[in-house]
Enzyme design. Structure first.
Site: not given
Ligand code: LLP
Length: 418
Positions: A316, A341-342, A273-274
Protein backbone atom coordinates in the site's frame (compact mmCIF):
# COMPACT_ATOMS: atom_id res chain seq x y z
CA UNK A 1 1.32 7.65 26.36
CA UNK A 2 3.10 5.18 24.15
CA UNK A 3 4.44 1.89 25.45
CA UNK A 4 7.60 2.47 23.41
CA UNK A 5 9.70 5.18 25.00
CA UNK A 6 13.35 6.21 25.39
CA UNK A 7 15.47 6.15 28.49
CA UNK A 8 18.90 7.75 28.06
CA UNK A 9 18.34 7.53 24.34
CA UNK A 10 17.70 3.79 24.36
CA UNK A 11 14.41 2.34 23.06
CA UNK A 12 12.30 0.50 25.62
CA UNK A 13 9.17 -1.61 25.26
CA UNK A 14 7.41 -0.85 28.54
CA UNK A 15 10.29 -1.42 31.00
CA UNK A 16 12.39 -3.73 28.83
CA UNK A 17 15.22 -2.47 26.59
CA UNK A 18 14.40 -3.44 22.99
CA UNK A 19 18.02 -4.58 22.60
CA UNK A 20 17.57 -7.16 25.39
CA UNK A 21 14.65 -8.73 23.54
CA UNK A 22 16.56 -8.84 20.26
CA UNK A 23 19.56 -10.40 21.99
CA UNK A 24 17.47 -13.15 23.55
CA UNK A 25 14.92 -13.85 20.82
CA UNK A 26 16.85 -12.81 17.71
CA UNK A 27 15.62 -10.71 14.80
CA UNK A 28 13.38 -10.08 12.98
CA UNK A 29 10.96 -10.11 15.86
CA UNK A 30 7.65 -8.44 16.65
CA UNK A 31 7.26 -6.95 20.12
CA UNK A 32 3.83 -6.17 21.56
CA UNK A 33 2.96 -4.23 24.71
CA UNK A 34 0.30 -5.76 26.92
CA UNK A 35 -0.34 -2.43 28.66
CA UNK A 36 -0.97 -0.68 25.34
CA UNK A 37 -3.35 -3.43 24.15
CA UNK A 38 -5.35 -3.17 27.34
CA UNK A 39 -5.39 0.63 27.31
CA UNK A 40 -6.68 0.81 23.75
CA UNK A 41 -9.42 -1.72 24.46
CA UNK A 42 -10.45 0.16 27.61
CA UNK A 43 -10.66 3.43 25.61
CA UNK A 44 -13.38 1.88 23.48
CA UNK A 45 -15.22 0.49 26.45
CA UNK A 46 -15.10 3.84 28.24
CA UNK A 47 -16.35 5.70 25.14
CA UNK A 48 -19.47 3.52 25.00
CA UNK A 49 -20.16 3.80 28.70
CA UNK A 50 -23.86 4.04 29.38
CA UNK A 51 -24.86 2.45 26.05
CA UNK A 52 -25.42 -1.27 25.48
CA UNK A 53 -22.37 -2.29 23.51
CA UNK A 54 -19.90 -5.01 22.66
CA UNK A 55 -16.41 -4.36 21.30
CA UNK A 56 -15.56 -7.22 18.94
CA UNK A 57 -11.83 -7.04 18.27
CA UNK A 58 -11.12 -7.77 14.61
CA UNK A 59 -8.92 -10.86 14.69
CA UNK A 60 -7.47 -10.30 11.22
CA UNK A 61 -5.35 -7.39 12.47
CA UNK A 62 -3.29 -9.59 14.79
CA UNK A 63 -4.41 -13.12 15.48
CA UNK A 64 -1.77 -14.39 17.91
CA UNK A 65 -3.65 -16.39 20.55
CA UNK A 66 -1.89 -14.58 23.41
CA UNK A 67 -3.12 -11.24 22.02
CA UNK A 68 -6.61 -12.73 21.74
CA UNK A 69 -6.42 -14.04 25.32
CA UNK A 70 -5.34 -10.63 26.63
CA UNK A 71 -8.39 -9.06 24.99
CA UNK A 72 -10.73 -11.89 26.03
CA UNK A 73 -9.61 -11.22 29.61
CA UNK A 74 -10.82 -7.63 29.13
CA UNK A 75 -14.25 -8.92 28.10
CA UNK A 76 -13.75 -8.41 24.37
CA UNK A 77 -15.86 -10.08 21.72
CA UNK A 78 -14.31 -10.97 18.37
CA UNK A 79 -14.89 -10.34 14.68
CA UNK A 80 -13.72 -13.33 12.62
CA UNK A 81 -13.64 -13.91 8.88
CA UNK A 82 -12.70 -17.57 8.63
CA UNK A 83 -12.92 -20.93 10.34
CA UNK A 84 -9.24 -20.47 11.15
CA UNK A 85 -9.87 -17.25 13.05
CA UNK A 86 -12.75 -18.86 14.94
CA UNK A 87 -10.44 -21.73 15.90
CA UNK A 88 -7.94 -19.20 17.25
CA UNK A 89 -10.57 -17.38 19.32
CA UNK A 90 -11.74 -20.64 20.88
CA UNK A 91 -8.14 -21.80 21.48
CA UNK A 92 -7.45 -18.46 23.19
CA UNK A 93 -10.40 -18.92 25.54
CA UNK A 94 -12.61 -16.31 23.83
CA UNK A 95 -16.35 -16.53 24.35
CA UNK A 96 -18.02 -17.83 21.13
CA UNK A 97 -21.28 -16.15 22.12
CA UNK A 98 -19.46 -12.84 21.59
CA UNK A 99 -18.23 -13.70 18.08
CA UNK A 100 -19.47 -12.15 14.85
CA UNK A 101 -18.55 -13.86 11.59
CA UNK A 102 -17.96 -11.52 8.63
CA UNK A 103 -16.62 -12.00 5.10
CA UNK A 104 -17.92 -12.43 1.55
CA UNK A 105 -17.05 -16.09 1.02
CA UNK A 106 -18.05 -18.19 3.99
CA UNK A 107 -17.82 -21.90 3.22
CA UNK A 108 -20.25 -24.54 4.43
CA UNK A 109 -17.80 -26.10 6.90
CA UNK A 110 -17.08 -22.67 8.35
CA UNK A 111 -20.77 -21.94 8.77
CA UNK A 112 -21.32 -25.35 10.40
CA UNK A 113 -18.39 -24.85 12.81
CA UNK A 114 -19.66 -21.41 13.77
CA UNK A 115 -23.19 -22.71 14.37
CA UNK A 116 -21.85 -25.54 16.53
CA UNK A 117 -19.74 -23.06 18.50
CA UNK A 118 -22.83 -20.89 19.15
CA UNK A 119 -21.63 -17.55 17.76
CA UNK A 120 -23.50 -14.26 18.26
CA UNK A 121 -24.25 -13.66 14.57
CA UNK A 122 -23.23 -14.06 10.95
CA UNK A 123 -22.73 -10.83 9.02
CA UNK A 124 -24.18 -11.92 5.69
CA UNK A 125 -22.84 -10.37 2.52
CA UNK A 126 -25.25 -11.57 -0.23
CA UNK A 127 -28.67 -13.14 -0.84
CA UNK A 128 -26.91 -16.31 -2.05
CA UNK A 129 -25.09 -16.58 1.27
CA UNK A 130 -28.42 -16.26 3.11
CA UNK A 131 -29.64 -19.34 1.26
CA UNK A 132 -26.52 -21.32 2.16
CA UNK A 133 -26.59 -20.39 5.83
CA UNK A 134 -30.31 -21.21 5.97
CA UNK A 135 -29.69 -24.65 4.44
CA UNK A 136 -26.72 -25.49 6.69
CA UNK A 137 -28.71 -24.40 9.77
CA UNK A 138 -31.77 -26.47 8.79
CA UNK A 139 -29.58 -29.54 8.20
CA UNK A 140 -28.36 -29.18 11.79
CA UNK A 141 -31.78 -28.42 13.24
CA UNK A 142 -30.51 -24.97 14.21
CA UNK A 143 -31.50 -21.37 13.59
CA UNK A 144 -28.63 -19.16 12.50
CA UNK A 145 -28.56 -15.62 13.93
CA UNK A 146 -27.92 -13.25 11.03
CA UNK A 147 -27.29 -9.60 10.27
CA UNK A 148 -27.13 -8.27 6.73
CA UNK A 149 -23.95 -6.45 5.88
CA UNK A 150 -25.22 -3.32 4.26
CA UNK A 151 -23.15 -1.23 1.92
CA UNK A 152 -24.08 2.33 2.93
CA UNK A 153 -22.32 3.97 -0.06
CA UNK A 154 -20.17 6.29 2.01
CA UNK A 155 -16.74 7.40 0.86
CA UNK A 156 -14.31 6.49 3.64
CA UNK A 157 -11.60 8.68 2.04
CA UNK A 158 -8.83 6.18 2.70
CA UNK A 159 -6.52 4.03 0.55
CA UNK A 160 -8.64 2.49 -2.27
CA UNK A 161 -7.53 -1.07 -1.35
CA UNK A 162 -8.92 -0.71 2.18
CA UNK A 163 -12.04 1.29 1.33
CA UNK A 164 -15.08 -0.97 1.35
CA UNK A 165 -18.25 1.10 1.65
CA UNK A 166 -18.61 2.41 -1.90
CA UNK A 167 -21.10 1.06 -4.44
CA UNK A 168 -18.25 -0.37 -6.51
CA UNK A 169 -16.90 -2.54 -3.68
CA UNK A 170 -17.37 -6.31 -3.48
CA UNK A 171 -18.59 -5.97 0.09
CA UNK A 172 -22.11 -5.88 1.46
CA UNK A 173 -25.60 -5.55 0.04
CA UNK A 174 -26.56 -2.19 -1.50
CA UNK A 175 -28.52 -0.24 1.09
CA UNK A 176 -31.37 0.49 -1.33
CA UNK A 177 -32.06 -3.20 -1.99
CA UNK A 178 -31.46 -4.69 1.41
CA UNK A 179 -35.08 -4.21 2.58
CA UNK A 180 -36.07 -6.92 0.12
CA UNK A 181 -33.34 -9.25 1.40
CA UNK A 182 -34.30 -8.56 5.02
CA UNK A 183 -37.88 -9.54 4.19
CA UNK A 184 -36.70 -12.80 2.59
CA UNK A 185 -34.34 -13.59 5.45
CA UNK A 186 -37.06 -13.09 8.02
CA UNK A 187 -39.11 -15.75 6.24
CA UNK A 188 -36.41 -18.40 6.14
CA UNK A 189 -36.96 -21.06 8.80
CA UNK A 190 -33.25 -21.63 9.44
CA UNK A 191 -32.52 -17.97 10.11
CA UNK A 192 -33.22 -15.49 12.84
CA UNK A 193 -32.68 -11.86 11.87
CA UNK A 194 -30.88 -10.26 14.79
CA UNK A 195 -28.74 -7.47 13.39
CA UNK A 196 -27.64 -4.94 10.82
CA UNK A 197 -23.99 -4.48 9.94
CA UNK A 198 -21.69 -2.26 7.91
CA UNK A 199 -17.97 -1.55 7.59
CA UNK A 200 -16.81 1.22 5.30
CA UNK A 201 -13.03 0.97 5.33
CA UNK A 202 -9.87 1.03 7.36
CA UNK A 203 -7.33 3.61 8.60
CA UNK A 204 -10.00 6.33 8.67
CA UNK A 205 -8.56 9.49 10.14
CA UNK A 206 -11.83 11.35 10.62
CA UNK A 207 -14.98 10.10 12.30
CA UNK A 208 -17.16 11.96 9.79
CA UNK A 209 -17.69 9.10 7.28
CA UNK A 210 -18.26 6.66 10.15
CA UNK A 211 -20.87 8.93 11.68
CA UNK A 212 -22.47 9.43 8.25
CA UNK A 213 -22.69 5.65 7.85
CA UNK A 214 -24.24 5.38 11.32
CA UNK A 215 -26.89 7.92 10.29
CA UNK A 216 -27.75 5.85 7.22
CA UNK A 217 -27.90 2.67 9.28
CA UNK A 218 -30.19 4.36 11.82
CA UNK A 219 -32.53 5.38 8.98
CA UNK A 220 -32.48 1.80 7.70
CA UNK A 221 -33.41 0.42 11.13
CA UNK A 222 -36.39 2.78 11.28
CA UNK A 223 -37.60 1.59 7.88
CA UNK A 224 -37.16 -2.04 8.96
CA UNK A 225 -39.10 -1.31 12.11
CA UNK A 226 -42.06 -0.10 10.00
CA UNK A 227 -42.03 -3.54 8.35
CA UNK A 228 -41.98 -5.36 11.66
CA UNK A 229 -38.28 -6.34 11.42
CA UNK A 230 -36.43 -5.30 14.56
CA UNK A 231 -32.71 -6.13 14.67
CA UNK A 232 -31.32 -5.87 18.17
CA UNK A 233 -27.68 -5.42 17.19
CA UNK A 234 -26.17 -2.71 15.04
CA UNK A 235 -22.61 -3.49 14.04
CA UNK A 236 -20.68 -0.48 12.75
CA UNK A 237 -17.57 -2.43 11.77
CA UNK A 238 -14.04 -1.24 12.42
CA UNK A 239 -11.93 1.29 10.64
CA UNK A 240 -10.66 3.90 13.07
CA UNK A 241 -7.16 4.92 12.02
CA UNK A 242 -3.96 5.34 14.02
CA UNK A 243 -0.94 7.63 13.92
CA UNK A 244 1.75 6.16 11.68
CA UNK A 245 3.26 9.51 10.74
CA UNK A 246 1.45 12.81 11.19
CA UNK A 247 -2.20 11.70 11.00
CA UNK A 248 -4.59 13.04 13.64
CA UNK A 249 -7.39 10.47 14.00
CA UNK A 250 -9.98 10.84 16.75
CA UNK A 251 -9.38 8.72 19.83
CA UNK A 252 -11.49 5.62 20.35
CA UNK A 253 -13.48 7.21 23.16
CA UNK A 254 -14.22 10.32 21.07
CA UNK A 255 -15.30 8.15 18.16
CA UNK A 256 -17.44 5.91 20.39
CA UNK A 257 -19.20 8.90 21.91
CA UNK A 258 -20.05 10.19 18.41
CA UNK A 259 -21.44 6.82 17.38
CA UNK A 260 -23.61 6.68 20.47
CA UNK A 261 -24.93 10.14 19.52
CA UNK A 262 -25.66 9.13 15.91
CA UNK A 263 -27.56 6.02 17.03
CA UNK A 264 -29.48 7.71 19.82
CA UNK A 265 -33.08 6.64 20.25
CA UNK A 266 -32.62 3.16 18.74
CA UNK A 267 -33.25 0.24 21.03
CA UNK A 268 -30.14 -1.68 20.00
CA UNK A 269 -26.83 -2.99 21.28
CA UNK A 270 -23.98 -1.26 19.46
CA UNK A 271 -21.19 -3.49 18.16
CA UNK A 272 -17.88 -2.27 16.75
CA UNK A 273 -15.08 -4.31 15.20
CA UNK A 274 -11.84 -2.38 15.75
CA UNK A 275 -8.58 -4.02 14.78
CA UNK A 276 -5.81 -1.58 13.94
CA UNK A 277 -6.80 1.01 16.56
CA UNK A 278 -6.33 -1.60 19.29
CA UNK A 279 -3.13 -3.36 18.21
CA UNK A 280 -1.46 -1.12 15.61
CA UNK A 281 0.55 1.05 17.96
CA UNK A 282 0.94 -1.75 20.51
CA UNK A 283 3.59 -3.39 18.33
CA UNK A 284 6.99 -2.79 16.72
CA UNK A 285 9.20 -4.89 14.49
CA UNK A 286 12.84 -5.21 15.54
CA UNK A 287 15.28 -5.83 12.72
CA UNK A 288 19.07 -6.00 12.52
CA UNK A 289 21.10 -4.08 9.98
CA UNK A 290 23.00 -6.48 7.73
CA UNK A 291 24.77 -4.25 5.23
CA UNK A 292 25.10 -0.72 3.98
CA UNK A 293 25.43 -0.41 0.25
CA UNK A 294 25.33 2.42 -2.23
CA UNK A 295 25.36 3.10 -5.91
CA UNK A 296 25.74 6.41 -7.69
CA UNK A 297 22.09 7.19 -7.17
CA UNK A 298 21.14 5.88 -3.75
CA UNK A 299 22.00 4.48 -0.38
CA UNK A 300 20.53 1.23 0.83
CA UNK A 301 20.37 -0.13 4.34
CA UNK A 302 19.83 -3.86 4.06
CA UNK A 303 18.08 -5.34 7.10
CA UNK A 304 16.98 -8.84 8.08
CA UNK A 305 13.24 -8.07 7.96
CA UNK A 306 11.53 -7.94 4.58
CA UNK A 307 8.26 -7.57 2.72
CA UNK A 308 7.34 -11.10 3.77
CA UNK A 309 7.44 -9.96 7.43
CA UNK A 310 5.81 -6.55 6.93
CA UNK A 311 4.08 -6.33 3.55
CA UNK A 312 2.32 -2.97 4.12
CA UNK A 313 4.96 -0.68 2.56
CA UNK A 314 5.17 -2.85 -0.58
CA UNK A 315 1.41 -3.41 -0.84
CA UNK A 316 0.00 0.00 0.00
CA UNK A 317 3.06 2.29 -0.04
CA UNK A 318 2.33 2.50 3.68
CA UNK A 319 4.54 4.59 5.94
CA UNK A 320 6.08 3.11 9.09
CA UNK A 321 8.46 5.20 11.17
CA UNK A 322 11.93 3.70 11.51
CA UNK A 323 14.00 4.38 14.61
CA UNK A 324 17.31 3.24 16.04
CA UNK A 325 17.09 1.04 19.09
CA UNK A 326 20.13 2.77 20.53
CA UNK A 327 20.87 6.50 20.72
CA UNK A 328 22.28 6.88 17.18
CA UNK A 329 21.78 10.52 16.17
CA UNK A 330 23.45 10.55 12.73
CA UNK A 331 21.11 10.08 9.85
CA UNK A 332 21.37 9.07 6.23
CA UNK A 333 18.90 9.31 3.37
CA UNK A 334 18.40 5.74 2.25
CA UNK A 335 16.01 3.00 1.23
CA UNK A 336 15.62 0.46 4.02
CA UNK A 337 15.29 -2.86 2.21
CA UNK A 338 15.07 -6.54 3.05
CA UNK A 339 16.73 -9.62 1.59
CA UNK A 340 13.76 -10.64 -0.61
CA UNK A 341 14.47 -10.75 -4.34
CA UNK A 342 11.96 -8.12 -5.42
CA UNK A 343 12.46 -4.43 -6.16
CA UNK A 344 9.22 -3.95 -4.24
CA UNK A 345 10.85 -5.27 -1.08
CA UNK A 346 11.32 -2.17 1.01
CA UNK A 347 10.35 -0.93 4.46
CA UNK A 348 11.14 2.72 3.70
CA UNK A 349 12.07 4.61 0.57
CA UNK A 350 14.23 7.73 0.19
CA UNK A 351 13.88 8.39 3.88
CA UNK A 352 16.11 10.14 6.38
CA UNK A 353 16.77 7.31 8.80
CA UNK A 354 19.23 6.71 11.65
CA UNK A 355 22.65 5.71 10.30
CA UNK A 356 22.80 2.50 12.31
CA UNK A 357 25.87 0.42 11.40
CA UNK A 358 25.74 -3.25 10.39
CA UNK A 359 25.07 -5.36 13.47
CA UNK A 360 22.92 -2.58 14.98
CA UNK A 361 19.21 -2.67 15.62
CA UNK A 362 16.34 -0.75 14.00
CA UNK A 363 12.72 -0.62 15.13
CA UNK A 364 9.91 -0.36 12.61
CA UNK A 365 7.13 1.36 14.49
CA UNK A 366 3.33 0.87 14.44
CA UNK A 367 3.76 -2.76 13.42
CA UNK A 368 1.17 -4.40 15.65
CA UNK A 369 -1.61 -4.60 13.05
CA UNK A 370 -1.66 -6.24 9.61
CA UNK A 371 2.01 -7.07 9.92
CA UNK A 372 2.68 -10.55 11.28
CA UNK A 373 -0.93 -11.39 10.36
CA UNK A 374 -0.08 -10.78 6.69
CA UNK A 375 3.40 -12.30 6.81
CA UNK A 376 4.32 -15.09 4.41
CA UNK A 377 7.17 -17.52 3.81
CA UNK A 378 8.09 -15.96 0.47
CA UNK A 379 11.70 -16.69 -0.49
CA UNK A 380 11.47 -19.57 2.02
CA UNK A 381 12.01 -17.21 4.91
CA UNK A 382 10.87 -18.57 8.28
CA UNK A 383 8.33 -16.22 9.84
CA UNK A 384 9.52 -13.96 12.65
CA UNK A 385 9.16 -14.54 16.38
CA UNK A 386 6.52 -12.63 18.38
CA UNK A 387 7.06 -11.38 21.91
CA UNK A 388 4.66 -9.92 24.48
CA UNK A 389 6.01 -7.45 27.03
CA UNK A 390 4.39 -6.93 30.41
CA UNK A 391 6.24 -4.41 32.57
CA UNK A 392 9.74 -5.76 33.24
CA UNK A 393 8.93 -9.16 31.74
CA UNK A 394 8.67 -10.48 28.24
CA UNK A 395 7.40 -13.74 26.81
CA UNK A 396 7.82 -15.41 23.43
CA UNK A 397 4.26 -15.87 22.20
CA UNK A 398 5.29 -17.37 18.87
CA UNK A 399 8.63 -18.96 18.38
CA UNK A 400 10.56 -18.19 15.24
CA UNK A 401 9.74 -20.72 12.53
CA UNK A 402 12.45 -23.25 11.76
CA UNK A 403 13.69 -24.45 8.39
CA UNK A 404 11.95 -27.76 9.09
CA UNK A 405 8.66 -25.89 9.61
CA UNK A 406 9.03 -24.60 6.06
CA UNK A 407 9.00 -28.00 4.37
CA UNK A 408 6.99 -29.90 7.00
CA UNK A 409 3.67 -30.01 5.06
CA UNK A 410 5.30 -30.96 1.74
CA UNK A 411 6.02 -34.39 0.29
CA UNK A 412 7.63 -35.96 -2.76
CA UNK A 413 5.30 -38.46 -4.54
CA UNK A 414 6.58 -41.95 -5.35
CA UNK A 415 6.45 -41.23 -9.07
CA UNK A 416 9.43 -38.93 -8.61
CA UNK A 417 11.55 -41.54 -6.85
CA UNK A 418 14.20 -42.70 -9.28
N1 LLP B 1 -14.53 -5.40 10.20
C1 LLP B 1 -14.45 -5.76 8.90
C2 LLP B 1 -15.62 -6.34 8.24
C3 LLP B 1 -13.25 -5.55 8.19
O1 LLP B 1 -13.18 -5.88 6.91
C4 LLP B 1 -12.13 -4.98 8.85
C5 LLP B 1 -10.86 -4.78 8.15
C6 LLP B 1 -12.26 -4.65 10.22
C7 LLP B 1 -13.48 -4.87 10.85
C8 LLP B 1 -11.14 -4.07 11.02
O2 LLP B 1 -10.77 -2.82 10.53
P1 LLP B 1 -9.72 -1.92 11.32
O3 LLP B 1 -10.36 -1.46 12.60
O4 LLP B 1 -8.52 -2.73 11.57
O5 LLP B 1 -9.46 -0.80 10.38
N2 LLP B 1 -4.37 -4.94 5.45
C9 LLP B 1 -4.83 -3.56 5.46
C10 LLP B 1 -6.11 -3.40 6.22
C11 LLP B 1 -7.22 -4.27 5.73
C12 LLP B 1 -8.48 -4.11 6.52
C13 LLP B 1 -9.47 -5.18 6.19
N3 LLP B 1 -10.67 -5.14 6.93
C14 LLP B 1 -3.71 -2.69 6.01
O6 LLP B 1 -2.64 -3.20 6.32
O7 LLP B 1 -3.88 -1.47 6.09
Amino acid sequence: MSAFTRKDGELFAENVPAADIAREVGTPCFVYSLAELRARFRDYDAGFEGADHLVCYSVKANSNIAVLRALANEGSGFDVVSGGELKRVIAAGGDPSKVVFSGVGKQEWEIADALDAGILMFNVESPAELETINRVALERGARAPVALRVNPDVDAKTHPYISTGLKTSKFGIPIERCLEDYARASEMKGLEVVGADCHIGSQLTSSEPLVEAAGRMAALLRRLDERGIRPRYIDMGGGLGIVYDDEAPPTADEYAAKLVGALEGLDVTILVEPGRSIVGNAGILLTSVLYHKGNNEKNFIVVDAAMNDLPRPSLYSAFHRIEAADDTRDTVVADVVGPVCETGDFLAKEREVPAVAPGGLLAVMSAGAYAFAMASNYNSRPRAAEVLVDGENFYTIRRRETLDDLIGPESIPDVLES
